[in-house]
Scaffold this motif. Sequence first.
Motif, mmCIF file in Angstrom:
data_model
loop_
_atom_site.group_PDB
_atom_site.id
_atom_site.type_symbol
_atom_site.label_atom_id
_atom_site.label_comp_id
_atom_site.label_asym_id
_atom_site.label_seq_id
_atom_site.Cartn_x
_atom_site.Cartn_y
_atom_site.Cartn_z
ATOM 1 N N HIS A 18 -2.563 -9.051 -18.573
ATOM 2 C CA HIS A 18 -2.037 -9.947 -17.365
ATOM 3 C C HIS A 18 -2.012 -8.492 -15.563
ATOM 4 O O HIS A 18 -1.026 -7.809 -16.579
ATOM 5 C CB HIS A 18 -1.406 -10.671 -17.436
ATOM 6 C CG HIS A 18 -0.549 -11.194 -15.715
ATOM 7 N ND1 HIS A 18 -1.249 -11.455 -15.494
ATOM 8 C CD2 HIS A 18 0.634 -11.464 -14.768
ATOM 9 C CE1 HIS A 18 -0.841 -12.327 -13.723
ATOM 10 N NE2 HIS A 18 -0.014 -11.757 -14.011
ATOM 11 N N SER A 19 -2.895 -8.610 -15.030
ATOM 12 C CA SER A 19 -2.305 -7.673 -13.783
ATOM 13 C C SER A 19 -1.755 -8.090 -12.748
ATOM 14 O O SER A 19 -1.741 -9.197 -12.850
ATOM 15 C CB SER A 19 -3.732 -7.252 -12.674
ATOM 16 O OG SER A 19 -5.079 -6.747 -14.064
ATOM 17 N N ARG A 20 -0.487 -7.810 -12.531
ATOM 18 C CA ARG A 20 0.775 -7.890 -11.713
ATOM 19 C C ARG A 20 0.049 -7.812 -10.690
ATOM 20 O O ARG A 20 -0.565 -7.297 -10.007
ATOM 21 C CB ARG A 20 1.862 -7.419 -11.710
ATOM 22 C CG ARG A 20 1.600 -6.168 -11.651
ATOM 23 C CD ARG A 20 2.778 -4.908 -11.699
ATOM 24 N NE ARG A 20 3.067 -3.650 -11.700
ATOM 25 C CZ ARG A 20 3.264 -3.386 -9.736
ATOM 26 N NH1 ARG A 20 3.344 -4.766 -9.036
ATOM 27 N NH2 ARG A 20 3.210 -2.189 -9.540
ATOM 28 N N VAL A 21 1.265 -8.815 -9.770
ATOM 29 C CA VAL A 21 0.190 -9.182 -7.816
ATOM 30 C C VAL A 21 1.493 -7.708 -7.677
ATOM 31 O O VAL A 21 2.790 -7.720 -8.367
ATOM 32 C CB VAL A 21 1.173 -10.200 -7.655
ATOM 33 C CG1 VAL A 21 1.289 -10.453 -5.741
ATOM 34 C CG2 VAL A 21 0.709 -11.587 -8.083
ATOM 35 N N ASN A 74 -7.773 -9.259 -5.962
ATOM 36 C CA ASN A 74 -7.972 -8.714 -7.850
ATOM 37 C C ASN A 74 -9.043 -7.788 -7.844
ATOM 38 O O ASN A 74 -9.342 -8.187 -9.501
ATOM 39 C CB ASN A 74 -8.290 -11.005 -8.118
ATOM 40 C CG ASN A 74 -8.959 -10.877 -9.057
ATOM 41 O OD1 ASN A 74 -9.759 -10.611 -10.286
ATOM 42 N ND2 ASN A 74 -6.996 -11.623 -9.642
ATOM 43 N N HIS A 205 -3.668 -12.932 -12.291
ATOM 44 C CA HIS A 205 -3.280 -12.858 -11.363
ATOM 45 C C HIS A 205 -3.693 -14.154 -9.737
ATOM 46 O O HIS A 205 -2.834 -13.632 -8.941
ATOM 47 C CB HIS A 205 -4.315 -11.472 -10.575
ATOM 48 C CG HIS A 205 -3.717 -10.535 -9.665
ATOM 49 N ND1 HIS A 205 -4.872 -11.250 -8.756
ATOM 50 C CD2 HIS A 205 -2.819 -9.370 -9.045
ATOM 51 C CE1 HIS A 205 -4.446 -10.343 -6.976
ATOM 52 N NE2 HIS A 205 -3.503 -9.491 -7.736
ATOM 53 N N ARG A 209 -1.362 -15.436 -7.533
ATOM 54 C CA ARG A 209 -0.943 -15.512 -5.931
ATOM 55 C C ARG A 209 -0.622 -16.686 -5.357
ATOM 56 O O ARG A 209 -0.639 -16.730 -4.001
ATOM 57 C CB ARG A 209 -2.412 -14.410 -5.695
ATOM 58 C CG ARG A 209 -3.054 -13.119 -6.282
ATOM 59 C CD ARG A 209 -1.487 -12.424 -5.020
ATOM 60 N NE ARG A 209 -2.323 -11.633 -3.982
ATOM 61 C CZ ARG A 209 -1.565 -12.001 -3.000
ATOM 62 N NH1 ARG A 209 -0.389 -12.469 -2.850
ATOM 63 N NH2 ARG A 209 -1.807 -11.679 -1.822
#
Length: 392
Positions: A18-21, A74, A205, A209
């Motif tokens: 998972h791409s973090r904020v 994103n 992500h 958001r």
Amino acid sequence: MTDTARGGLFRPIVPNQHSRVTYAELFFDLVFVFAVTQISHTLLAHFTPLGALQVTLLFLAVWWVWVYTSWITNWLNPEKTPVRLLLFAMTLGGLVLSTSIPTAFDGRALWFAIAYAAMQVGKTVFLWASTLPSQSLARANAIRITSWLAMSAVFWIAGGLAEGPSRLVLWAIALAIEYISPAVRFWIPRYGASSVADWVVEGGHMAERCAGFIIIALGESIVVTGATFAELTWTTENVLAFVSAFAGCLAMWWIYFHKGAEAGSEQISKSSEPGRLARLAYTYLHMPIIAGIIVTAVADELVLKHPGGHSDLKTVISAIGGPLLFLFGTILFKHSFRGFLQLSHGVGIVALCVLAWFASELSPLALSILTTSIMIVVAVWESISLQSSSAE
């Protein structure tokens, strides 16, 4: 975007991660706390049919510039200095946009239009410039988006220069162009339309958001409630109105976050077409959810200041309309990934519609308590029903 060798300023694609904020994105969000506050206060000050129409247009613009930026971040990596600087420039633009909201249809119309157009076109031109020669699909999509936003920018600036009803019409055309463009997949001559498969989105992500923007709206509601209550003489009615407002805000949090937000994040992360789900569930269907929170905050302030007597039309519309918008948005949002309409939400919508028939006969305090009670029942009902289904 389907170019497998993403590099340069783009986020790296890491399978099952998972791409973090980032903190830069959270910093950018701060200005939208102010924007949401400006919208609710402007609606409260101009609660007429024309005022409501104007505020709706401003809200749609604020949401659209924010959600488009979320799509951009994103794809691009905010940990890269050029992307971070873009976000900081967008934050400045957002501050100008937010300060212009109360007089966007008056003295600061051109400022609002310039700030909005510059933010929308500027970030997509940046996306275009960030694509590598090997990223042909990403570049084609950036060109498509830029073309549509440049077309709408003409109407934004023209509206800023216009006067009276012409401004509203020109800005409505600009918004229509922008809201239609994803639905037609940004079709332009020569390049055609993008494929849904082209839109590779990191689902976790995007979900995080949009959940963050829900927190922004709920936070603004709490700020309005607390600031209004602090200025009042604390009577029994005011205290009850304060408790009802807080309980209603908590019920909204529970309805969205207890099961829905996490389930949506999991579904979009596993989806074979995350771009399609992100466009529907997070780009379009979050609008009524956030609008409902903002309108409810207006109702809370009205009830806190005038809890007694009969409810006037302004109080009825905001007290009923806010929760209605919220439940309408959440039931469609959850349907987009669950595949069925949540019965608790449907019953809540019906109950609010029934309440609207005799709401004017109630005091603002009684109306607030009843709408809050409906929202609490919806939250509890959904929690019990989902717990029971998972246990089977």
